[in-house]
Design a protein around this motif. Structure first.
Motif, PDB file in Angstrom:
ATOM      1  N   ASP A 168      21.412  92.129  23.790  1.00  0.00           N
ATOM      2  CA  ASP A 168      22.392  91.554  22.860  1.00  0.00           C
ATOM      3  C   ASP A 168      22.244  92.142  21.456  1.00  0.00           C
ATOM      4  OD1 ASP A 168      19.895  90.083  23.171  1.00  0.00           O
ATOM      5  OD2 ASP A 168      20.640  88.760  21.570  1.00  0.00           O
ATOM      6  N   LEU A 169      21.055  92.659  21.138  1.00  0.00           N
ATOM      7  CA  LEU A 169      20.820  93.225  19.807  1.00  0.00           C
ATOM      8  C   LEU A 169      21.253  94.681  19.698  1.00  0.00           C
ATOM      9  CD1 LEU A 169      17.336  91.653  18.951  1.00  0.00           C
ATOM     10  CD2 LEU A 169      19.640  90.780  18.458  1.00  0.00           C
ATOM     11  N   VAL A 170      21.632  95.288  20.834  1.00  0.00           N
ATOM     12  CA  VAL A 170      22.151  96.663  20.815  1.00  0.00           C
ATOM     13  C   VAL A 170      23.565  96.677  21.388  1.00  0.00           C
ATOM     14  CG1 VAL A 170      19.893  97.773  20.890  1.00  0.00           C
ATOM     15  CG2 VAL A 170      21.039  97.165  23.031  1.00  0.00           C
ATOM     16  N   ASP A 171      24.252  95.548  21.273  1.00  0.00           N
ATOM     17  CA  ASP A 171      25.647  95.422  21.719  1.00  0.00           C
ATOM     18  C   ASP A 171      25.818  95.768  23.194  1.00  0.00           C
ATOM     19  OD1 ASP A 171      26.502  94.660  19.154  1.00  0.00           O
ATOM     20  OD2 ASP A 171      26.671  96.744  18.531  1.00  0.00           O
ATOM     21  N   TYR A 172      24.801  95.445  23.998  1.00  0.00           N
ATOM     22  CA  TYR A 172      24.848  95.659  25.450  1.00  0.00           C
ATOM     23  C   TYR A 172      25.241  97.108  25.781  1.00  0.00           C
ATOM     24  CZ  TYR A 172      24.701  90.565  25.480  1.00  0.00           C
ATOM     25  OH  TYR A 172      24.352  89.251  25.281  1.00  0.00           O
ATOM     26  N   SER A 173      24.608  98.020  25.080  1.00  0.00           N
ATOM     27  CA  SER A 173      24.947  99.440  25.211  1.00  0.00           C
ATOM     28  C   SER A 173      24.461 100.012  26.541  1.00  0.00           C
ATOM     29  CB  SER A 173      24.332 100.227  24.049  1.00  0.00           C
ATOM     30  OG  SER A 173      24.434 101.611  24.270  1.00  0.00           O
ATOM     31  N   GLU A 174      25.367 100.576  27.313  1.00  0.00           N
ATOM     32  CA  GLU A 174      25.002 101.229  28.564  1.00  0.00           C
ATOM     33  C   GLU A 174      24.176 102.484  28.285  1.00  0.00           C
ATOM     34  OE1 GLU A 174      27.129 103.103  32.589  1.00  0.00           O
ATOM     35  OE2 GLU A 174      28.349 102.473  30.870  1.00  0.00           O
ATOM     36  N   GLU A 175      24.478 103.177  27.215  1.00  0.00           N
ATOM     37  CA  GLU A 175      23.749 104.404  26.881  1.00  0.00           C
ATOM     38  C   GLU A 175      22.283 104.106  26.576  1.00  0.00           C
ATOM     39  OE1 GLU A 175      23.928 108.138  23.675  1.00  0.00           O
ATOM     40  OE2 GLU A 175      25.351 106.456  23.540  1.00  0.00           O
ATOM     41  N   VAL A 176      22.036 103.034  25.819  1.00  0.00           N
ATOM     42  CA  VAL A 176      20.659 102.649  25.509  1.00  0.00           C
ATOM     43  C   VAL A 176      19.914 102.316  26.786  1.00  0.00           C
ATOM     44  CG1 VAL A 176      19.224 100.888  24.411  1.00  0.00           C
ATOM     45  CG2 VAL A 176      21.183 101.844  23.186  1.00  0.00           C
ATOM     46  N   PHE A 177      20.541 101.561  27.664  1.00  0.00           N
ATOM     47  CA  PHE A 177      19.916 101.194  28.941  1.00  0.00           C
ATOM     48  C   PHE A 177      19.593 102.429  29.775  1.00  0.00           C
ATOM     49  CE2 PHE A 177      20.568 100.283  33.504  1.00  0.00           C
ATOM     50  CZ  PHE A 177      19.526  99.395  33.708  1.00  0.00           C
ATOM     51  N   ASN A 178      20.525 103.345  29.871  1.00  0.00           N
ATOM     52  CA  ASN A 178      20.308 104.550  30.677  1.00  0.00           C
ATOM     53  C   ASN A 178      19.201 105.431  30.098  1.00  0.00           C
ATOM     54  OD1 ASN A 178      22.311 103.829  32.500  1.00  0.00           O
ATOM     55  ND2 ASN A 178      23.917 104.974  31.436  1.00  0.00           N
ATOM     56  N   ASN A 179      19.146 105.550  28.776  1.00  0.00           N
ATOM     57  CA  ASN A 179      18.122 106.380  28.152  1.00  0.00           C
ATOM     58  C   ASN A 179      16.717 105.813  28.391  1.00  0.00           C
ATOM     59  OD1 ASN A 179      20.024 108.172  27.178  1.00  0.00           O
ATOM     60  ND2 ASN A 179      20.177 107.197  25.163  1.00  0.00           N
ATOM     61  N   ILE A 180      16.579 104.497  28.239  1.00  0.00           N
ATOM     62  CA  ILE A 180      15.265 103.872  28.459  1.00  0.00           C
ATOM     63  C   ILE A 180      14.880 103.959  29.932  1.00  0.00           C
ATOM     64  CG2 ILE A 180      13.994 101.690  28.359  1.00  0.00           C
ATOM     65  CD1 ILE A 180      15.611 100.944  25.901  1.00  0.00           C
ATOM     66  N   SER A 181      15.843 103.756  30.819  1.00  0.00           N
ATOM     67  CA  SER A 181      15.568 103.859  32.256  1.00  0.00           C
ATOM     68  C   SER A 181      15.096 105.257  32.621  1.00  0.00           C
ATOM     69  CB  SER A 181      16.817 103.507  33.060  1.00  0.00           C
ATOM     70  OG  SER A 181      17.245 102.180  32.809  1.00  0.00           O
ATOM     71  N   ALA A 182      15.736 106.271  32.033  1.00  0.00           N
ATOM     72  CA  ALA A 182      15.349 107.656  32.319  1.00  0.00           C
ATOM     73  C   ALA A 182      13.946 107.946  31.793  1.00  0.00           C
ATOM     74  CB  ALA A 182      16.352 108.617  31.692  1.00  0.00           C
ATOM     75  N   ASP A 183      13.620 107.438  30.601  1.00  0.00           N
ATOM     76  CA  ASP A 183      12.284 107.648  30.039  1.00  0.00           C
ATOM     77  C   ASP A 183      11.218 107.006  30.921  1.00  0.00           C
ATOM     78  OD1 ASP A 183      13.345 109.036  27.937  1.00  0.00           O
ATOM     79  OD2 ASP A 183      13.295 107.341  26.531  1.00  0.00           O
ATOM     80  N   TYR A 184      11.478 105.790  31.365  1.00  0.00           N
ATOM     81  CA  TYR A 184      10.476 105.104  32.181  1.00  0.00           C
ATOM     82  C   TYR A 184      10.375 105.721  33.570  1.00  0.00           C
ATOM     83  CZ  TYR A 184       7.450 101.433  33.887  1.00  0.00           C
ATOM     84  OH  TYR A 184       6.373 100.749  34.403  1.00  0.00           O
ATOM     85  N   GLU A 185      11.464 106.238  34.091  1.00  0.00           N
ATOM     86  CA  GLU A 185      11.431 106.848  35.420  1.00  0.00           C
ATOM     87  C   GLU A 185      10.476 108.033  35.441  1.00  0.00           C
ATOM     88  OE1 GLU A 185      12.106 107.302  39.380  1.00  0.00           O
ATOM     89  OE2 GLU A 185      12.718 105.649  38.075  1.00  0.00           O
ATOM     90  N   VAL A 186      10.418 108.798  34.360  1.00  0.00           N
ATOM     91  CA  VAL A 186       9.471 109.904  34.269  1.00  0.00           C
ATOM     92  C   VAL A 186       8.046 109.373  34.330  1.00  0.00           C
ATOM     93  CG1 VAL A 186       8.613 111.766  32.797  1.00  0.00           C
ATOM     94  CG2 VAL A 186      11.084 111.343  32.975  1.00  0.00           C
ATOM     95  N   PRO A 200      19.162  95.305  32.816  1.00  0.00           N
ATOM     96  CA  PRO A 200      19.432  95.006  31.409  1.00  0.00           C
ATOM     97  C   PRO A 200      19.557  93.490  31.230  1.00  0.00           C
ATOM     98  CG  PRO A 200      21.466  95.684  32.496  1.00  0.00           C
ATOM     99  CD  PRO A 200      20.381  95.727  33.541  1.00  0.00           C
ATOM    100  N   ILE A 201      18.728  92.914  30.371  1.00  0.00           N
ATOM    101  CA  ILE A 201      18.743  91.455  30.233  1.00  0.00           C
ATOM    102  C   ILE A 201      18.726  91.037  28.764  1.00  0.00           C
ATOM    103  CG2 ILE A 201      17.439  91.213  32.400  1.00  0.00           C
ATOM    104  CD1 ILE A 201      15.037  90.350  30.652  1.00  0.00           C
ATOM    105  N   THR A 216      27.825  92.940  30.551  1.00  0.00           N
ATOM    106  CA  THR A 216      27.385  94.225  31.120  1.00  0.00           C
ATOM    107  C   THR A 216      28.194  94.552  32.377  1.00  0.00           C
ATOM    108  OG1 THR A 216      25.635  93.085  32.340  1.00  0.00           O
ATOM    109  CG2 THR A 216      25.048  94.058  30.199  1.00  0.00           C
ATOM    110  N   PRO A 217      29.507  94.714  32.246  1.00  0.00           N
ATOM    111  CA  PRO A 217      30.316  95.027  33.436  1.00  0.00           C
ATOM    112  C   PRO A 217      29.949  96.376  34.042  1.00  0.00           C
ATOM    113  CG  PRO A 217      31.604  95.316  31.420  1.00  0.00           C
ATOM    114  CD  PRO A 217      30.329  94.657  31.013  1.00  0.00           C
ATOM    115  N   TRP A 218      29.300  97.237  33.275  1.00  0.00           N
ATOM    116  CA  TRP A 218      28.906  98.558  33.760  1.00  0.00           C
ATOM    117  C   TRP A 218      27.673  98.496  34.648  1.00  0.00           C
ATOM    118  CZ3 TRP A 218      24.074  98.799  31.775  1.00  0.00           C
ATOM    119  CH2 TRP A 218      23.824  98.107  30.584  1.00  0.00           C
ATOM    120  N   TYR A 219      26.960  97.373  34.653  1.00  0.00           N
ATOM    121  CA  TYR A 219      25.750  97.248  35.470  1.00  0.00           C
ATOM    122  C   TYR A 219      26.114  96.675  36.831  1.00  0.00           C
ATOM    123  CZ  TYR A 219      21.247  95.522  37.156  1.00  0.00           C
ATOM    124  OH  TYR A 219      20.141  95.261  37.930  1.00  0.00           O
ATOM    125  N   GLN A 220      25.859  97.426  37.883  1.00  0.00           N
ATOM    126  CA  GLN A 220      26.229  97.009  39.235  1.00  0.00           C
ATOM    127  C   GLN A 220      25.033  96.548  40.067  1.00  0.00           C
ATOM    128  OE1 GLN A 220      29.491  96.864  39.998  1.00  0.00           O
ATOM    129  NE2 GLN A 220      29.809  97.584  37.877  1.00  0.00           N
TER     130      GLN A 220
END
Length: 470
Positions: A168-186, A200-201, A216-220
């Motif tokens: 909620d503090l980053v306006d439910y940004s899909e880009e922020v979620f994807n970037n953090i997910s990619a960093d942690y996946e490594v 994303p919660i 978060t309609p982009w989160y499936q």
């Protein structure tokens, strides 16, 4: 929509029967300071509607007096019960909480995020099946996130949920979620974490915690609660290798002699031929008893009493195994130690060791390798001791032979604690990695695949440390 069962009101007996037969998931929340771990647990407890009315009334009063959530309820106060925790708004000690849904029962360990309480996090993780790694969406993957993830991998937890909080503090940004997910996946690939979910919660507002968020309609993917309810942990149990540490010999009368304990792994049935370790004496299982009476078989985690056909000399600390599958015995092994005492480890000093139910003595010959849990920096062939919260691979030598099994495949028998013999204080928790044999004095030893992966991770991410390939 709440996860509280309607059977509580309509048919209490049916509800109790359903509740008794549900399986149990133990999980922990971990991560950096102020990532929202306690708030998340408070949200799970609140939305599952298992908070008593007097606790809820007290929470309203505490939120007005000590809360940090503005006009809303400060759900973190449900688990942060120590006065110092409420004053500072942090978690210091591990707090355990229980809740239930229609599908599963849960025990949560809320672990502290501060560096100085790393030992508390390791203690909380040692009994869990799954880890929820909290990450602040504004800060991304921090050093503390890496540290706790490393400990999770070290303890062999097979399931990880990365909860990217405060969306909620980053306006439910899909880009922020994807970037953090990619960093942690490594990081997950480098640490060997295979079953990883990303969610994303907003723990404060309840987004994607129990109910799917409209923001978060982009989160499936699944909500956090759905993942916790559906993750399969029973298949993680070792049902092949029978390991039954004897905790107590029950002799109520001259006609009954039973051996009590909790089945660490494997399945035991009536008629099974078993061997007693370390003596090697054999017999057959005559009967298996639990709190309800006699049963035909028992599974990992069952607290049972076993009787045998023969009068075999068995005492506390012995181990029952299948006679056709004897484990390796030895008195020396390499193990990772998580040091928990302010007085540093002293190589060559005698410590008490409790491995399984057996209590004996041991020496730490040397620290083979020290790992800085703050940076994951490795010090190959470190010769010094270990300080508070440090982790190191050590050469441990016992005063007698015991069953030696690696922790990752045999967590029930591959773990131990070290005890200061002067103060009787637990100073370290240990996980056996492999048995050690004499190297002929040349100091050469074989590195495991896990060591190579960790070494590769450090070289690629921190080249300035100059770690050599292994």
């Amino acid at each position: 929509m709440s996860h509280a069962s309607e059977l509580i009101e309509s048919d209490i007996l049916a509800y109790l029967d359903q509740h008794e037969n549900k399986d149990l998931l133990r999980f922990l929340t971990c991560g950096s300071v102020d990532d929202g771990k306690s708030t998340l647990i408070g949200r799970l407890l609140f939305d599952s509607k298992l908070i008593f009315e007097d606790h809820l009334a007290a929470l309203h009063k505490d939120s007005e007096r000590q809360g940090n959530a503005g006009e809303a309820l400060d759900l973190a106060l449900l688990v942060d019960g120590l006065a110092s925790e409420r004053e500072q708004g942090i978690t210091i000690d591990v707090a355990y909480r229980y809740f239930s849904t229609d599908k599963r029962k849960f025990i949560i360990a809320d672990c502290p995020g501060h560096e100085q309480y790393t030992r508390n996090m390791a203690t909380g993780a040692s009994t869990c099946d799954l880890a929820v790694v909290m990450i602040d969406s504004r800060k991304g993957v921090l050093t503390q996130s890496r540290r706790h993830s490393f400990i999770v991998s070290l303890l062999g937890l097979k399931h990880v949920v990365v909860a990217i909080n405060k969306m909620d503090l980053v306006d439910y940004s899909e880009e922020v979620f994807n970037n953090i997910s990619a960093d942690y996946e490594v990081l997950a690939q480098q640490l060997g974490l295979e079953d990883v979910h990303y969610v994303p919660i907003s723990a404060l507002n309840g987004d994607n915690v129990v109910n799917r968020s409209e923001h978060t309609p982009w989160y499936q993917g699944e909500t956090l609660m759905n993942i916790l309810e559906q993750v399969e942990v029973l298949e993680d149990q070792n049902v092949t290798n029978l390991r039954f540490p004897v905790q107590y010999v029950n002799r109520p009368n001259q006609d009954f002699r039973g051996y009590c304990g909790t089945l660490a792994s494997g399945v035991v049935q009536k008629g099974d031929k078993v061997a007693v370790m370390p003596s090697g004496n054999t017999s057959r299982v005559k009967g298996i008893h639990n709190y309800e009476g006699e049963v035909e078989c028992a599974w990992p985690g069952d607290a049972i009493t076993v009787t045998l056909d023969d009068e075999v000399d068995i005492s506390r600390g012995d181990l029952l195994v299948h006679a056709n599958s004897l484990p390796q015995m030895g008195n020396r092994f390499a193990a990772h130690l998580v040091w928990m005492n302010e007085r540093a480890l002293q190589p060559g000093r005698e410590y008490g060791i409790k491995i399984g139910t057996r209590l004996t003595n041991c020496y730490i010959n040397e620290v083979l390798e020290e790992i800085d849990v703050n940076t994951l920096k490795r010090y190959p062939e470190a010769k010094g001791g270990l300080g508070l919260n440090a982790i190191g691979l050590c050469d441990v030598e016992l005063s007698e032979s015991v069953v030696v099994e690696d922790y990752l495949n045999h967590p029930g028998t591959g773990n131990f604690i070290l005890i200061d013999k002067m103060t009787n204080v637990t100073v370290a928790a240990g996980m056996v990695e492999r048995a050690l044999v004499s190297d002929g004095g040349d100091g050469v030893r074989e590195y495991t695949e896990a060591e190579r992966n960790l070494n590769r991770f450090v070289r690629e991410n921190f080249p300035e440390w100059g770690c050599k390939p292994v």
